[in-house]
Design an enzyme around this catalytic site. Sequence first.
Site, short mmCIF file in Angstrom:
data_model
loop_
_atom_site.label_atom_id
_atom_site.label_comp_id
_atom_site.label_asym_id
_atom_site.label_seq_id
_atom_site.Cartn_x
_atom_site.Cartn_y
_atom_site.Cartn_z
N ASP A 1 0.85 -1.19 0.00
CA ASP A 1 0.00 0.00 0.00
C ASP A 1 0.89 1.24 0.00
OD1 ASP A 1 -2.31 1.83 0.79
OD2 ASP A 1 -3.29 -0.12 0.89
N HIS B 1 -3.55 6.09 3.50
CA HIS B 1 -4.32 4.91 3.12
C HIS B 1 -3.75 3.64 3.73
CE1 HIS B 1 -5.72 1.74 0.25
NE2 HIS B 1 -6.83 2.46 0.28
N SER C 1 -11.50 -0.85 -0.21
CA SER C 1 -10.18 -0.83 0.42
C SER C 1 -10.28 -1.12 1.91
CB SER C 1 -9.51 0.53 0.24
OG SER C 1 -8.83 0.62 -0.98
#
Length: 738
Positions: free
Chosen positions: A170, A213, A412
């Site tokens: 990620d 994220h 996600s």
Amino acid sequence: MKNLRSKFIGFMLSGLIVLLSFSLFGTGPAWAADPGKLTRYAPGEAVVVLKNRVGQLSAAALSSGAGERYVTSLAASVEAKPVTTYASLSEAQNGIFVLVRSETKSTAELVAELGKNPDVLYASPNYRIRAARTPNDPRYEEQWGMKSIEADEAWDTTTGSDDIYVAVIDSGVYAEHEDLAPNIDKTLSRNFVNPKDDSTPVNDSNFADGDGHGTHVAGIIAAVGDNGKGVAGVNWNAKIIALRALDNEGSGYITWIIAALDYFVKLLQDNPDLRVPAVNLSLGGWYSETPAEMQKSPLWLAFQAVDRTNRSVIVVAAGNEAHEVGAPALFDIRELDISKGDYCYPASFTGLNNLLVVGAITQNDEALSSSNGGSNWSANSVHLAAPGAAIMSTYSPLSSTKALYSSSSGTSMAAPHASGALALVTSRRSDLNAYQLKNLLCSTADADVNPKSPGTYGPYTFSPQNVPDRTLSKYGLLNVSAALKGEVPTIPVTDIEVTPATASLTVGDTLQLRAALTPEYATDVRVEWSVNLPGVVSVDNTGLVTGLGVGRATVTARALGGSEVTASALIAVTEPASTPTPNPPSTDPTPTPTPTPTPTPVEQVGRDPAVDVQIDSVNRQLGSVYVDFGSLTGTPYVPSQAGWGVVSYVSGARLWRQDYPSRVPGGYVTTGKPSVVIEVDVSSIYEAGGVALVPIVLQYAISARELYNLFGEETARAILTNPVRYNSRIFGRFAIYK
């Protein structure tokens, strides 16, 4: 997932869309060669998989003179240069993964020209990819998702173990976060994002998350629980291996992801006891290639290398475009750079046993939707649903929001719920492999919570006529508590293949048949063998066939773990060749002198065009034939039944193996070729055959791993089917001294 912006093509796989522009080339004049294409891939770059032309693949082989020359010359043939190779993936797949870059060619020109080269297995643009998220919503007081998947009930049994790891590919992780710091493994974590906005991956320890994220995903998986701070992950104690492949904007190149997977495969290889039940990829993008075509792509092959280890479930987000996974887009979405006919990846990947695709639901058990999208769906290709709306988790203060905690929505966020569940189950069931873990989660899912997609994306509507069934997932809502209590489901055999399918034997001869089961991870892999004409051949419970009488017989293998799943081989048995009667002793008192044979120059005779096995020297004094495996090129020749004349067994030839460099002929070490030499006692060849040109089969002791590296999986398995007669053969005719 964020909405895909026009400058990225990204893999839109989950709620937060982080564009991962995976490419093999950097900036420079090539950017101008592809005007207007910056939205989809890195201009002037291509990710390439080459045939193995350097023998046994390894980092050393790729960096050797022969390896470098091969890769460099191929790149030069299209006016490009190699930027980086991926040694672990290359070795695992027996094909060379390389990123090439051109200052003069566009990406389209590179891919087209590379595709014409017979040494290129696949060439792909270095596509951009992104994370799967939407903008943050107001913060919720509670983590409703944990209750939805019954994690709170599971915690009554276990809160996890600190010897279980989850890899997160990620945007990195904020390692100093108050709710994550104890669970981040700084030693194993890595960064592959090039800070110079160059698609060439790096490999360093700067995996800090400037986007947020990755930290959000990591918190859902393994935020520390019961510490009086912030939130709790599904597994309170699991260790996170942060593999940063997205930049501070949540975007990247597929070359960065391939580099992360390359590192991950080597990590598993070097640490056989390391337990990493999940690798989480909450990212994705849309490409025009079909799922079948993508099975040749470098990215799919990198996923397959992880899949083959059977140690980690590959958890991916389904995507947030309200489209069907595994099916082509029904219309253009210009703001996301999606064209009609595109497919979302990696969610649409096929042919991977351990791929787990996760869609998103809301707190009301509805499919995640919004004014401009929603969870992607499929009753076949999306395995599970998990919470993905307004999910509270850790965040990175290095991001633009500067927040330690934040709420995000998208697939996600759904995917890491499944990754955390896999880690939690593994803390109690260390005996399960990846395939068993995936099936356990699927079989214990709540089928009653499996809503339909609303079927809209912004102004676009999926009509009942073109999409009659929009069921979110195949199995329903993830249930962690049920998975902890559940039994591993029985996995039946669905197919069986017997090799060889046809064979010829002489009376008294033997042949080892092999039965390959699908899936190879079936619960019961026992096979029952039988024959229709027991007077022609016999077969034992291992598949060893013995010729008994002249005729043709069918040998059948039945998979006991399947429902009447069978396959057969046709065996032809003939009489053995008669032995010529020796001439009686001569009564002539003056025997005719035998002429002294003239040595025949060493050369290759009758070579099959698919094989290039050279005899580098024949030493009469030592009585040895040296066969250089390093010169093997192309696809090794596997003889059919009709072609057995190419390889003949010479009875009585004495062979042995040695791998001591001091006994290797000069030139082997300096050329970087393997120092494995097969020595054949030449005198025994004369005793057995007595001819100048002898088709020979070399039988020797060699490991299965060496066979795999030398010949590839298919040929190695064929060689190993009969360790008595056919083990380890070199194909070709060789001229030797008489």
